[in-house]
Design a protein around this motif. Structure first.
Motif, short mmCIF file in Angstrom:
data_model
loop_
_atom_site.label_atom_id
_atom_site.label_comp_id
_atom_site.label_asym_id
_atom_site.label_seq_id
_atom_site.Cartn_x
_atom_site.Cartn_y
_atom_site.Cartn_z
N TRP A 23 -30.84 -83.04 126.58
CA TRP A 23 -29.40 -83.12 126.30
C TRP A 23 -28.74 -81.81 126.70
O TRP A 23 -29.35 -80.75 126.71
N ARG A 24 -27.45 -81.89 127.00
CA ARG A 24 -26.73 -80.72 127.48
C ARG A 24 -25.63 -80.25 126.53
O ARG A 24 -25.30 -79.07 126.50
N GLU A 25 -25.06 -81.17 125.77
CA GLU A 25 -23.94 -80.82 124.91
C GLU A 25 -24.15 -81.41 123.52
O GLU A 25 -24.75 -82.48 123.38
N VAL A 26 -23.63 -80.72 122.51
CA VAL A 26 -23.71 -81.21 121.14
C VAL A 26 -22.35 -81.01 120.48
O VAL A 26 -21.52 -80.21 120.93
N VAL A 27 -22.15 -81.77 119.40
CA VAL A 27 -21.00 -81.58 118.52
C VAL A 27 -21.52 -80.97 117.22
O VAL A 27 -22.51 -81.45 116.67
N ALA A 28 -20.88 -79.92 116.75
CA ALA A 28 -21.30 -79.24 115.52
C ALA A 28 -20.28 -79.49 114.42
O ALA A 28 -19.09 -79.20 114.58
N ILE A 29 -20.75 -80.07 113.31
CA ILE A 29 -19.90 -80.29 112.13
C ILE A 29 -20.36 -79.30 111.06
O ILE A 29 -21.55 -79.21 110.75
N TYR A 30 -19.41 -78.58 110.47
CA TYR A 30 -19.77 -77.52 109.53
C TYR A 30 -18.62 -77.28 108.58
O TYR A 30 -17.47 -77.71 108.81
N GLY A 31 -18.92 -76.56 107.49
CA GLY A 31 -17.88 -76.15 106.56
C GLY A 31 -17.18 -74.90 107.07
O GLY A 31 -17.83 -73.97 107.58
N ASN A 51 -10.42 -86.24 104.69
CA ASN A 51 -10.70 -85.18 105.66
C ASN A 51 -11.90 -85.53 106.53
O ASN A 51 -11.88 -85.32 107.76
N ILE A 52 -12.93 -86.03 105.88
CA ILE A 52 -14.15 -86.37 106.62
C ILE A 52 -13.89 -87.50 107.60
O ILE A 52 -14.36 -87.49 108.75
N THR A 53 -13.13 -88.51 107.17
CA THR A 53 -12.84 -89.64 108.05
C THR A 53 -12.05 -89.21 109.28
O THR A 53 -12.37 -89.60 110.41
N ASP A 54 -11.02 -88.41 109.06
CA ASP A 54 -10.22 -87.94 110.20
C ASP A 54 -11.06 -87.15 111.19
O ASP A 54 -10.91 -87.29 112.42
N ARG A 96 -29.10 -73.13 128.46
CA ARG A 96 -28.10 -73.68 129.38
C ARG A 96 -27.48 -74.96 128.82
O ARG A 96 -27.17 -75.88 129.55
N CYS A 97 -27.30 -74.98 127.51
CA CYS A 97 -26.60 -76.06 126.84
C CYS A 97 -25.39 -75.45 126.12
O CYS A 97 -25.20 -74.24 126.13
N ARG A 98 -24.59 -76.30 125.48
CA ARG A 98 -23.42 -75.75 124.83
C ARG A 98 -22.93 -76.68 123.73
O ARG A 98 -23.34 -77.86 123.66
N ILE A 99 -22.05 -76.15 122.88
CA ILE A 99 -21.37 -76.95 121.87
C ILE A 99 -20.05 -77.40 122.48
O ILE A 99 -19.17 -76.58 122.76
N SER A 100 -19.91 -78.70 122.70
CA SER A 100 -18.70 -79.21 123.34
C SER A 100 -17.53 -79.31 122.36
O SER A 100 -16.37 -79.26 122.77
N TYR A 101 -17.83 -79.47 121.08
CA TYR A 101 -16.74 -79.63 120.10
C TYR A 101 -17.22 -79.08 118.76
O TYR A 101 -18.25 -79.51 118.24
N LYS A 102 -16.49 -78.12 118.22
CA LYS A 102 -16.78 -77.58 116.89
C LYS A 102 -15.84 -78.24 115.89
O LYS A 102 -14.64 -77.99 115.90
N ALA A 103 -16.42 -79.07 115.03
CA ALA A 103 -15.64 -79.84 114.06
C ALA A 103 -15.79 -79.19 112.69
O ALA A 103 -16.84 -79.32 112.04
N ALA A 104 -14.76 -78.49 112.23
CA ALA A 104 -14.82 -77.77 110.96
C ALA A 104 -14.14 -78.56 109.85
O ALA A 104 -13.06 -79.14 110.05
N LEU A 105 -14.79 -78.60 108.69
CA LEU A 105 -14.22 -79.24 107.50
C LEU A 105 -13.82 -78.17 106.50
O LEU A 105 -14.53 -77.15 106.37
N PRO A 106 -12.74 -78.34 105.80
CA PRO A 106 -12.34 -77.35 104.79
C PRO A 106 -13.34 -77.32 103.64
O PRO A 106 -14.05 -78.31 103.40
N PRO A 107 -13.45 -76.23 102.92
CA PRO A 107 -14.35 -76.19 101.76
C PRO A 107 -13.96 -77.26 100.76
O PRO A 107 -12.78 -77.44 100.43
N GLY A 108 -14.94 -78.01 100.27
CA GLY A 108 -14.67 -79.11 99.35
C GLY A 108 -13.81 -80.19 99.97
O GLY A 108 -12.76 -80.55 99.43
#
Length: 903
Positions: free
Chosen positions: A162-170, A207-210, A190-202
């Motif tokens: 795989w070449r790209e990942v999405v990272a979900i984090y607080g 929020n998670i659905t959006d 030689r890979c990368r994070i294509s989208y950093k998806a951040a969720l607010p604390p708590g």
């Protein structure tokens, strides 16, 4: 006797006094603080584990001796403020170390205070990789850094291609810093994070659905979750409802998920269904008798499952106990003093002046860092950067009602199906991971990406050129056809998934657009790909990714040519004049050498001068056909003749082959012999307008740009070449072979001269790191293997060739430089043979005088007479000894008579 007794008492009293002082330095009890949330997922495990550890330490006779270890636990009740204040309360009392806080965000704040008060802070749950010992010298992490966990995920991503990942984090320090480390480790692969998806604390469910809806619209299907225990399972529940736990998705969770599984096992059925096929990491703890005994004991202590945090908590208490024991053995003393800075704050409502400095804090810190013991989690030893040695993780795959260990990761050995601690004792097969059951209950490795689900087709830029319609053609109705388009469409049809796209013309159709500009627009997002006669060159590969070349097309030179007809003197064309001259001279020279070597002994080379000349001439040139009748009798003559016949064989064969080619194949002649001719002269050169050819000629071949003439169409090629340099045209045109072959298909008066001087190809351009480029490359290879590529090529590019297209450009005439080695060998042989022959003749001539002749007579012979006699000797045929003796006496008489006349 009294004095001796007094000395003995003093001598023995001093050591006893010192020993009593050291023993008395050990306090009866040592206090350790612990700060965590009792009812949290981690807290309910580590509380039981630390109580068990304290009990075992105080019961062990091998450590602390008479000192009792006490641990004071404070509940922070899921409150970040309490997580900061509770450690401060410990620092008001005589506490030598604090275990906690539980979260990295609060540990960062407390670590600042601990550094000032010299109280070590030990944490096995605050794994933020950015908390370095340089910034926080009194913070000690007793579990593995998240940096290693992210390295394990990067290796998994690379292993499956795989070449790209999405990272979900607080969106806090722990989440941001962990994902930043993941990005660094992926970049190394030689890979990368294509989208950093951040969720607010708590985060809320909304929020998670959006956020997951945004993730679903992205291309990557590799999702890494660096979540909190609080909202991690909720995220999987929402993903299940959105259909994101189906085939094609890959979910990789950090160690938070394995902790939930180990602690709350068995999980509710709904929860376990939401995480089917997920890959999770868990810190690896080797199987040992100590660990097995503790697990059996654990079931009697609590009904809560044992996670790795419980094992690390147990080992952390033992680590502190051993460090305290070492601290006391080094003479350390538990004492506290006022901080002079905080003493100035006396009288404030916060009572910060109550905080105390641990006087032996630095010594105690050194004792902690020097601990080296084997615990439940393995070896507890710190490296120079204060990380535990031998970081290793289990790779788990959630299946059914539990999980399956599919492999292991270690910092030094990478992925493996065998733990690092067991590799030395077992044969290692080299397998990386066992098979995985992915979401959707499939064992086929997901591709890892899809096209963006935003309703937009891929915009494929196609250069709208005013050139050959066979390559790419934009019709008046907007339809785009041609060889390149058919190859691209056929390749997409071979992909195992649908690719929605639309072809968009790039250019106005009158001026040839720049392919480099098209590639640049791909990088800016104007186009999603480029299809056409896009040559793969270095400049363009720096901007985009290219597929496997589907056409090999280098640069060639095309120039006017004329057919060479047969003539009466065509037989002279194989050799250059210089070659003819040297060859003829060689025949005469070799004939003369053979005459010299054979004349004295061979009657066939004797007789009147005219006959000897004719014989020599006839012999030398008859060797051309190997029809010479004269035989050679001398050894030297035979050697020279053999070498010469070999030379004649080579020359004869080369001449025959060249003449055959000249008389049987159409020969085309042109004053331009290739790119070298164009570099040497100053004639104008044509090139395709908008092509990379101009830059190549200027920058690579150093041709002045004033000589270059841009041409836009085959018709302009034709006119410029016909006019020539004298009428404002060009001497030659440089273009890619594919276009030149189409141009020459119906123009017999032009031809390709010289060799192809570059090796390029046409490819399809995609944005950097586009996975579609790899799949289309594989499809192009498949088209070549099954013959479809050739059929498409024949459909568009195969044309009836000009009657002279099978002709060859005038073959270079055979020059002397191709044969000079043979002539040198033959010449050296002739010179050596003559030299040897001359020496032999001189020796034989010296023997012609009678042995009884007087020396005084021999001295009276003049030099000219001796030379004349030697030449006569060489010229005449060899005689018998009697004749030689008679000629010697005559020579003496002539010499004597000559001397008498002089007298």
């Amino acid at each position: 006797m009294k004095w001796v007794l007094l000395i003995l008492i003093v001598c023995y009293a001093v050591p006893l006094h010192g020993l009593t002082k050291i023993v008395s330095a050990r306090p009866k009890a040592v206090n350790i603080g612990a700060v965590f949330t009792f009812n949290s997922l981690i807290g309910k495990v580590i509380k039981v584990a630390m109580d068990a550890a304290v009990e075992d330490v105080n019961a062990s006779p091998s450590i602390l001796n008479t000192t009792t270890l006490k641990i004071i636990m404070h509940d922070t009740k899921f409150n970040g403020f309490m997580s900061i204040m509770e450690p401060l309360h410990f620092m008001e009392s005589e506490t030598v170390a604090i275990i906690g806080p539980q979260r990295s965000t609060t540990a960062r704040v407390v670590a600042h205070v601990a550094t000032e008060l010299r109280v070590p802070i030990l944490s096995f749950s605050a794994t933020d990789p950015t908390m370095s010992p340089l910034q926080f010298p009194f913070f000690i992490r007793t579990a593995h850094n998240d940096l290693f966990q992210m390295a394990a995920i990067a290796d998994i991503v690379q292993f499956y291609g795989w070449r790209e990942v999405v990272a979900i984090y607080g969106d806090d320090d722990y989440g941001r810093n962990g994902v930043a480390s993941l990005g660094d480790r992926l970049a190394e692969k030689r890979c990368r994070i294509s989208y950093k998806a951040a969720l607010p604390p708590g985060p809320t469910r909304e929020n998670i659905t959006d956020l997951l809806i945004k993730v679903a619209l992205s291309e990557s299907r590799i999702i890494v979750i660096h979540a909190s225990f609080i909202w991690g399972l909720e995220l999987f529940n929402v993903a299940q409802n959105l259909g994101m736990m189906s085939t094609g998705y890959v979910w990789i969770a950090t160690n938070w998920l394995s902790t939930i599984i180990d602690t709350d096992s068995p999980l509710p059925l709904d929860t376990i269904n939401n995480i089917q096929g997920v890959i999770a990491l868990r810190p690896h703890t080797p199987n040992s008798i100590m660990k097995q005994n503790f697990i059996q004991r654990w079931h009697n202590l609590t009904h809560v499952g044992l996670s790795t945090y419980g094992l690390y908590a147990y080992d952390t208490v033992w680590l502190l106990a051993q460090a305290i024991d070492d601290f006391f053995q080094k003479g350390g003393n538990v004492s506290f003093s006022k901080n002079p800075i905080l003493s100035e704050l006396v009288g404030g409502n916060l009572h910060l002046d109550a905080l105390k400095v641990f006087d032996g804090g630095k010594m105690f810190l050194e004792s902690i860092l020097q601990v080296d013991r084997i615990g439940l989690t393995g070896r507890m030893k710190f490296t120079r950067d204060r990380n535990l040695v031998n970081p290793e993780f289990d790779v788990l795959n959630v299946i059914g009602t539990g999980y399956r260990t599919i492999g292991y990761w270690s910092n030094h050995l990478g992925l493996s199906v065998v733990p690092a601690d067991e590799r030395q004792n077992t044969s290692f097969s080299g397998q990386k991971l066992h098979s995985v059951v992915w979401p959707g209950q499939t064992t086929k490795v997901p591709r890892g990406w899809v096209f963006s689900n935003n309703g937009r087709h891929l915009r494929i830029g196609v250069p709208n050129r005013y050139r050959s319609e066979e390559v790419v053609s934009v019709k008046s109705n907007g339809m785009i056809t041609g060889f390149c388009v058919d190859v691209f469409t056929a390749a997409l049809n071979l992909l195992p998934y649908a690719v929605p796209f639309e072809l968009v013309a790039f250019g106005n159709g009158h001026d040839n657009p720049s392919n480099s500009e098209l590639v640049r627009l791909i990088t800016t997002g104007v186009y999603d790909a480029g299809v056409g006669d896009i040559t793969i060159i270095t400049e363009r590969t720096k901007m985009a990714d290219f597929t496997q070349p589907y056409v090999e097309s280098g640069l060639v030179v095309v120039a006017p040519v004329r057919k060479l007809g047969s003539s009466a003197m065509a037989f002279l064309r194989p050799f250059t004049p210089q070659m003819w001259l040297i060859t003829a001279a060689s025949f005469l020279i070799v004939g003369a050498v053979i005459w010299c070597l054979e004349h004295k002994h061979n009657d066939e080379f004797r007789g009147p001068p005219c006959r000897q000349f004719i014989t020599t001439f006839w012999f030398s040139f008859s060797t051309l056909f190997f029809s010479h009748r004269e035989t050679t009798t001398s050894s030297l003559g035979k050697i020279v003749l053999i070498i010469w016949l070999f030379v004649v064989l080579i020359i004869n064969s080369s001449y025959t082959a060249s003449l055959t080619s000249i008389l049987t194949v159409h020969q085309l002649s042109s004053p331009i012999k290739g790119i070298e001719t164009l570099q040497a002269n100053h004639d104008p050169i044509g090139y395709p307008k908008g092509s990379f050819v101009r830059d190549y000629l200027v920058h690579e071949l150093n041709i002045h740009e004033s000589r270059l003439v841009p041409l836009s169409s085959p018709e302009e090629y034709d006119k410029a070449l016909r006019d020539g340099p004298g009428k404002g045209g060009v001497a030659a045109v440089v273009d890619e072979r594919a276009y030149i072959e189409l141009f020459l298909s119906n123009r017999c008066e032009f031809g390709i001269v010289g060799q192809e001087f570059t090796k390029n190809g046409w490819g399809f351009a995609f944005p950097r790191n586009s996975p579609l480029a790899v799949d289309v490359s594989a499809a192009i290879l498949q088209l070549s293997e099954n013959g479809d590529m050739q059929r498409i090529r024949d459909k568009w590019l195969l044309r009836k060739a000009c009657s002279l297209q099978g002709a060859e450009i005038e073959v270079d005439r055979l020059e002397l430089k191709s044969f000079w080695g043979l002539f040198v060998v033959c010449g050296v042989a002739c010179v050596l043979a003559l030299a040897v022959y001359t020496v032999l003749m001189i020796r034989q001539f010296g023997k012609q005088y009678p042995e009884e002749a007087d020396g005084s007579i021999r001295r009276r012979i003049s030099p000219s007479a001796r030379i004349h006699s030697f030449l006569s000797f060489v010229k005449e045929k060899e005689e018998d000894p009697k004749a030689r003796s008679s000629r010697g006496r005559q020579l003496e008489d002539i010499s004597v008579n000559g001397s008498s006349r002089c007298n």
